[in-house]
Design a protein around this motif. Structure first.
Motif, PDB file in Angstrom:
ATOM      1  N   GLU A  27       0.854  -1.190   0.000  1.00 46.92           N
ATOM      2  CA  GLU A  27       0.000   0.000   0.000  1.00 46.92           C
ATOM      3  C   GLU A  27       0.888   1.236   0.000  1.00 46.92           C
ATOM      4  OE1 GLU A  27      -2.679   0.027   3.315  1.00 46.92           O
ATOM      5  OE2 GLU A  27      -3.486  -1.935   2.833  1.00 46.92           O
ATOM      6  N   PRO A  28       0.733   2.125  -0.998  1.00 45.50           N
ATOM      7  CA  PRO A  28       1.503   3.377  -0.975  1.00 45.50           C
ATOM      8  C   PRO A  28       0.949   4.302   0.107  1.00 45.50           C
ATOM      9  CG  PRO A  28       0.065   3.306  -2.888  1.00 45.50           C
ATOM     10  CD  PRO A  28      -0.074   1.990  -2.196  1.00 45.50           C
ATOM     11  N   LYS A  29       1.831   5.023   0.778  1.00 48.64           N
ATOM     12  CA  LYS A  29       1.407   5.904   1.865  1.00 48.64           C
ATOM     13  C   LYS A  29       2.122   7.248   1.750  1.00 48.64           C
ATOM     14  CE  LYS A  29       0.963   6.355   6.731  1.00 48.64           C
ATOM     15  NZ  LYS A  29      -0.069   5.942   7.583  1.00 48.64           N
ATOM     16  N   THR A  34       5.988  14.113   1.645  1.00 54.33           N
ATOM     17  CA  THR A  34       5.106  14.238   0.482  1.00 54.33           C
ATOM     18  C   THR A  34       4.255  15.500   0.603  1.00 54.33           C
ATOM     19  OG1 THR A  34       4.963  11.826   0.381  1.00 54.33           O
ATOM     20  CG2 THR A  34       3.364  13.066  -0.918  1.00 54.33           C
ATOM     21  N   HIS A  35       3.677  15.708   1.780  1.00 52.08           N
ATOM     22  CA  HIS A  35       2.813  16.867   2.002  1.00 52.08           C
ATOM     23  C   HIS A  35       3.599  18.183   1.919  1.00 52.08           C
ATOM     24  CE1 HIS A  35      -0.295  14.054   2.947  1.00 52.08           C
ATOM     25  NE2 HIS A  35       0.222  13.701   4.104  1.00 52.08           N
ATOM     26  N   LEU A  36       4.818  18.196   2.450  1.00 54.58           N
ATOM     27  CA  LEU A  36       5.634  19.414   2.395  1.00 54.58           C
ATOM     28  C   LEU A  36       6.034  19.758   0.961  1.00 54.58           C
ATOM     29  CD1 LEU A  36       7.947  18.986   5.510  1.00 54.58           C
ATOM     30  CD2 LEU A  36       6.103  20.638   5.185  1.00 54.58           C
ATOM     31  N   ILE A  37       6.421  18.752   0.185  1.00 51.10           N
ATOM     32  CA  ILE A  37       6.772  18.993  -1.216  1.00 51.10           C
ATOM     33  C   ILE A  37       5.557  19.517  -1.971  1.00 51.10           C
ATOM     34  CG2 ILE A  37       7.480  17.897  -3.376  1.00 51.10           C
ATOM     35  CD1 ILE A  37       9.193  15.979  -1.636  1.00 51.10           C
ATOM     36  N   ALA A  38       4.395  18.926  -1.717  1.00 51.73           N
ATOM     37  CA  ALA A  38       3.169  19.381  -2.380  1.00 51.73           C
ATOM     38  C   ALA A  38       2.838  20.822  -1.985  1.00 51.73           C
ATOM     39  CB  ALA A  38       2.005  18.462  -2.026  1.00 51.73           C
ATOM     40  N   LEU A  39       3.006  21.164  -0.721  1.00 57.88           N
ATOM     41  CA  LEU A  39       2.743  22.531  -0.259  1.00 57.88           C
ATOM     42  C   LEU A  39       3.675  23.527  -0.958  1.00 57.88           C
ATOM     43  CD1 LEU A  39       1.346  24.543   1.632  1.00 57.88           C
ATOM     44  CD2 LEU A  39       3.108  23.993   3.322  1.00 57.88           C
ATOM     45  N   ILE A  40       4.948  23.181  -1.034  1.00 58.68           N
ATOM     46  CA  ILE A  40       5.911  24.071  -1.705  1.00 58.68           C
ATOM     47  C   ILE A  40       5.541  24.237  -3.175  1.00 58.68           C
ATOM     48  CG2 ILE A  40       8.318  24.267  -2.457  1.00 58.68           C
ATOM     49  CD1 ILE A  40       9.044  22.904   0.276  1.00 58.68           C
ATOM     50  N   MET A  41       5.149  23.158  -3.819  1.00 59.96           N
ATOM     51  CA  MET A  41       4.746  23.248  -5.231  1.00 59.96           C
ATOM     52  C   MET A  41       3.503  24.116  -5.397  1.00 59.96           C
ATOM     53  SD  MET A  41       5.358  19.419  -6.608  1.00 59.96           S
ATOM     54  CE  MET A  41       6.682  19.202  -7.761  1.00 59.96           C
ATOM     55  N   CYS A  52       0.078  15.440  -8.764  1.00 58.00           N
ATOM     56  CA  CYS A  52       0.704  14.221  -9.275  1.00 58.00           C
ATOM     57  C   CYS A  52       1.436  13.444  -8.182  1.00 58.00           C
ATOM     58  CB  CYS A  52       1.670  14.545 -10.403  1.00 58.00           C
ATOM     59  SG  CYS A  52       0.852  15.132 -11.890  1.00 58.00           S
ATOM     60  N   LEU A  53       1.904  14.141  -7.154  1.00 60.11           N
ATOM     61  CA  LEU A  53       2.592  13.458  -6.058  1.00 60.11           C
ATOM     62  C   LEU A  53       1.690  12.424  -5.396  1.00 60.11           C
ATOM     63  CD1 LEU A  53       4.454  16.374  -4.272  1.00 60.11           C
ATOM     64  CD2 LEU A  53       5.442  14.596  -5.713  1.00 60.11           C
ATOM     65  N   TYR A  54       0.393  12.694  -5.370  1.00 60.47           N
ATOM     66  CA  TYR A  54      -0.545  11.787  -4.718  1.00 60.47           C
ATOM     67  C   TYR A  54      -1.089  10.723  -5.665  1.00 60.47           C
ATOM     68  CZ  TYR A  54      -0.285  15.213  -1.022  1.00 60.47           C
ATOM     69  OH  TYR A  54       0.171  16.045  -0.040  1.00 60.47           O
ATOM     70  N   CYS A  58       6.064   7.939  -6.688  1.00 60.55           N
ATOM     71  CA  CYS A  58       7.414   8.507  -6.633  1.00 60.55           C
ATOM     72  C   CYS A  58       7.730   9.214  -5.320  1.00 60.55           C
ATOM     73  CB  CYS A  58       7.648   9.443  -7.814  1.00 60.55           C
ATOM     74  SG  CYS A  58       6.639  10.931  -7.783  1.00 60.55           S
ATOM     75  N   ALA A  59       6.727   9.762  -4.642  1.00 58.98           N
ATOM     76  CA  ALA A  59       6.987  10.504  -3.408  1.00 58.98           C
ATOM     77  C   ALA A  59       6.278   9.887  -2.206  1.00 58.98           C
ATOM     78  CB  ALA A  59       6.548  11.958  -3.571  1.00 58.98           C
ATOM     79  N   ARG A  60       5.858   8.635  -2.349  1.00 52.75           N
ATOM     80  CA  ARG A  60       5.171   7.977  -1.240  1.00 52.75           C
ATOM     81  C   ARG A  60       5.931   6.715  -0.841  1.00 52.75           C
ATOM     82  NH1 ARG A  60      -0.912   7.271  -3.042  1.00 52.75           N
ATOM     83  NH2 ARG A  60       0.059   6.585  -4.975  1.00 52.75           N
ATOM     84  N   ASN A  61       5.925   6.408   0.446  1.00 57.39           N
ATOM     85  CA  ASN A  61       6.525   5.178   0.941  1.00 57.39           C
ATOM     86  C   ASN A  61       5.625   4.004   0.568  1.00 57.39           C
ATOM     87  OD1 ASN A  61       8.518   6.724   2.090  1.00 57.39           O
ATOM     88  ND2 ASN A  61       7.747   6.534   4.171  1.00 57.39           N
ATOM     89  N   THR A  62       6.176   2.804   0.614  1.00 58.94           N
ATOM     90  CA  THR A  62       5.400   1.597   0.344  1.00 58.94           C
ATOM     91  C   THR A  62       5.391   0.756   1.607  1.00 58.94           C
ATOM     92  OG1 THR A  62       6.107   1.630  -1.960  1.00 58.94           O
ATOM     93  CG2 THR A  62       5.181  -0.429  -1.145  1.00 58.94           C
TER      94      THR A  62
END
Length: 78
Positions: A27-29, A34-41, A52-54, A58-62
């Motif tokens: 399960e990707p999590k 991830t949230h900080l990168i999305a906020l900066i973007m 796209c991060l969600y 590419c930016a989520r742990n498994t």
């Protein structure tokens, strides 16, 4: 903390809980990173890229789980 070595794809392991040989369920999590990168973007007008991060892994742990007993097996951190 990972109890077994795992990667981004399902792996063949012995479950630490039920002791069966299984192929993990993944399960990707999204993480704080991830949230900080999305906020900066979003703040730099790159909000389509932030979405796209969600949608990609590419930016989520498994996280890996046993398909038999649903026990946590480990996390692959990106």
């Amino acid at each position: 903390m990972s109890t077994q070595p795992v990667g981004p794809e399902p792996v063949n392991v012995v479950c630490p809980s039920c002791h069966q040989q299984v192929v993990t369920r993944t399960e990707p999590k999204a993480t704080t990173k991830t949230h900080l990168i999305a906020l900066i973007m979003c703040l730099t007008c790159l909000w389509p890229c932030a979405c796209c991060l969600y949608c990609t892994q590419c930016a989520r742990n498994t996280e890996h789980f046993c398909p038999s007993c649903n026990a946590f097996v480990g996390t692959y951190e990106r």
